[in-house]
Motif scaffolding. Structure first.
Motif, mmCIF file in Angstrom:
data_model
loop_
_atom_site.group_PDB
_atom_site.id
_atom_site.type_symbol
_atom_site.label_atom_id
_atom_site.label_comp_id
_atom_site.label_asym_id
_atom_site.label_seq_id
_atom_site.Cartn_x
_atom_site.Cartn_y
_atom_site.Cartn_z
ATOM 1 N N SER A 77 0.831 -1.207 0.000
ATOM 2 C CA SER A 77 0.000 0.000 0.000
ATOM 3 C C SER A 77 0.864 1.255 0.000
ATOM 4 N N ARG A 78 1.908 1.243 0.810
ATOM 5 C CA ARG A 78 2.802 2.405 0.872
ATOM 6 C C ARG A 78 3.479 2.654 -0.474
ATOM 7 N N GLU A 79 3.932 1.595 -1.133
ATOM 8 C CA GLU A 79 4.601 1.775 -2.423
ATOM 9 C C GLU A 79 3.624 2.265 -3.489
ATOM 10 N N LEU A 80 2.404 1.743 -3.497
ATOM 11 C CA LEU A 80 1.425 2.224 -4.476
ATOM 12 C C LEU A 80 1.090 3.691 -4.224
ATOM 13 N N ALA A 81 0.974 4.080 -2.953
ATOM 14 C CA ALA A 81 0.723 5.484 -2.636
ATOM 15 C C ALA A 81 1.897 6.359 -3.072
ATOM 16 N N THR A 82 3.104 5.861 -2.887
ATOM 17 C CA THR A 82 4.292 6.618 -3.286
ATOM 18 C C THR A 82 4.377 6.751 -4.790
ATOM 19 N N VAL A 83 4.073 5.673 -5.512
ATOM 20 C CA VAL A 83 4.050 5.745 -6.980
ATOM 21 C C VAL A 83 3.025 6.784 -7.428
ATOM 22 N N GLY B 263 5.143 14.788 -11.102
ATOM 23 C CA GLY B 263 5.490 14.991 -12.495
ATOM 24 C C GLY B 263 6.932 15.362 -12.770
ATOM 25 N N HIS B 264 7.753 15.512 -11.744
ATOM 26 C CA HIS B 264 9.141 15.938 -11.971
ATOM 27 C C HIS B 264 10.140 15.146 -11.128
ATOM 28 N N ALA B 265 9.773 13.932 -10.781
ATOM 29 C CA ALA B 265 10.630 13.110 -9.924
ATOM 30 C C ALA B 265 10.858 11.741 -10.575
ATOM 31 N N GLN B 266 11.257 11.750 -11.838
ATOM 32 C CA GLN B 266 11.378 10.500 -12.593
ATOM 33 C C GLN B 266 12.343 9.486 -11.966
ATOM 34 N N PRO B 267 13.536 9.891 -11.517
ATOM 35 C CA PRO B 267 14.411 8.875 -10.909
ATOM 36 C C PRO B 267 13.788 8.236 -9.674
ATOM 37 N N GLN B 268 13.151 9.052 -8.849
ATOM 38 C CA GLN B 268 12.523 8.525 -7.647
ATOM 39 C C GLN B 268 11.313 7.670 -8.002
ATOM 40 N N LEU B 269 10.574 8.067 -9.027
ATOM 41 C CA LEU B 269 9.426 7.275 -9.469
ATOM 42 C C LEU B 269 9.882 5.903 -9.947
ATOM 43 N N MET C 19 -2.322 5.419 -14.147
ATOM 44 C CA MET C 19 -3.403 5.896 -15.012
ATOM 45 C C MET C 19 -4.421 6.720 -14.235
ATOM 46 N N GLN C 20 -4.707 6.329 -13.004
ATOM 47 C CA GLN C 20 -5.659 7.080 -12.197
ATOM 48 C C GLN C 20 -5.173 8.502 -11.949
ATOM 49 N N MET C 21 -3.875 8.707 -11.938
ATOM 50 C CA MET C 21 -3.335 10.040 -11.689
ATOM 51 C C MET C 21 -3.650 11.011 -12.822
ATOM 52 N N ALA C 22 -4.046 10.516 -13.984
ATOM 53 C CA ALA C 22 -4.461 11.416 -15.070
ATOM 54 C C ALA C 22 -5.638 12.277 -14.619
ATOM 55 N N VAL C 23 -6.511 11.698 -13.799
ATOM 56 C CA VAL C 23 -7.680 12.424 -13.309
ATOM 57 C C VAL C 23 -7.265 13.529 -12.340
ATOM 58 N N TYR C 24 -6.290 13.253 -11.487
ATOM 59 C CA TYR C 24 -5.945 14.162 -10.405
ATOM 60 C C TYR C 24 -4.739 15.046 -10.701
ATOM 61 N N ALA C 25 -3.823 14.573 -11.532
ATOM 62 C CA ALA C 25 -2.590 15.326 -11.789
ATOM 63 C C ALA C 25 -2.451 15.761 -13.240
ATOM 64 N N GLY C 26 -3.323 15.258 -14.109
ATOM 65 C CA GLY C 26 -3.269 15.629 -15.514
ATOM 66 C C GLY C 26 -2.629 14.555 -16.374
ATOM 67 N N PHE C 27 -2.959 14.630 -17.637
ATOM 68 C CA PHE C 27 -2.437 13.639 -18.572
ATOM 69 C C PHE C 27 -0.923 13.691 -18.736
ATOM 70 N N PRO C 28 -0.286 14.873 -18.785
ATOM 71 C CA PRO C 28 1.170 14.863 -18.912
ATOM 72 C C PRO C 28 1.862 14.103 -17.780
ATOM 73 N N ALA C 29 1.403 14.288 -16.555
ATOM 74 C CA ALA C 29 2.006 13.569 -15.426
ATOM 75 C C ALA C 29 1.785 12.070 -15.560
ATOM 76 N N ALA C 30 0.583 11.671 -15.966
ATOM 77 C CA ALA C 30 0.295 10.248 -16.127
ATOM 78 C C ALA C 30 1.116 9.644 -17.260
ATOM 79 N N ILE C 31 1.253 10.362 -18.348
ATOM 80 C CA ILE C 31 2.069 9.864 -19.464
ATOM 81 C C ILE C 31 3.515 9.687 -19.023
#
Length: 111
Positions: free
Chosen positions: A36-42, A49-55, A77-89
């Motif tokens: 659960s913690r890792e999924l929340a962190t992902v 949207g700006h932490a690619q190495p950590q992601l 994919m769910q983050m597209a709803v909350y953070a926008g499509f660029p972040a999800a992509i």
């Protein structure tokens, strides 16, 4: 470990804070399991949207603690709803890199 090591010559205290506070105080709390913690962190890192190495590191972490690749993709994919499509992509592309490194092949999930 690589992150902490990379900080030794410039900010060793920051590496110590990550380990002692982030892992020692926060992640050791019993209210959530590691999956659960890792999924929340992902999700959070995707939304930033700006932490690619950590992601990428936490996508690996999620897989290491038993998350299925499909679960990782779904959270991103769910983050597209909350953070926008660029972040999800960007998140999906990070997952694609991690999956390729690990030899994981996913079939696109039809709706």
């Amino acid at each position: 470990a690589r992150t902490v090591e990379s900080l030794q010559d410039i900010a060793p205290e920051l590496g110590r804070w990550i380990v002692e506070w982030g892992y020692g105080q926060v992640l050791s709390r019993p209210q959530l399991d590691l999956r659960s913690r890792e999924l929340a962190t992902v999700a959070a890192l995707t939304a930033l949207g700006h932490a690619q190495p950590q992601l990428r590191a936490h996508i690996n972490g999620a897989l290491n603690v038993g998350c299925k690749p499909e679960e990782v993709v779904e959270v991103i994919m769910q983050m597209a709803v909350y953070a926008g499509f660029p972040a999800a992509i960007n998140g999906i592309l990070a997952a694609k890199e991690v999956f390729a490194e690990r030899g994981i092949k996913l079939e696109p999930t039809p709706r």
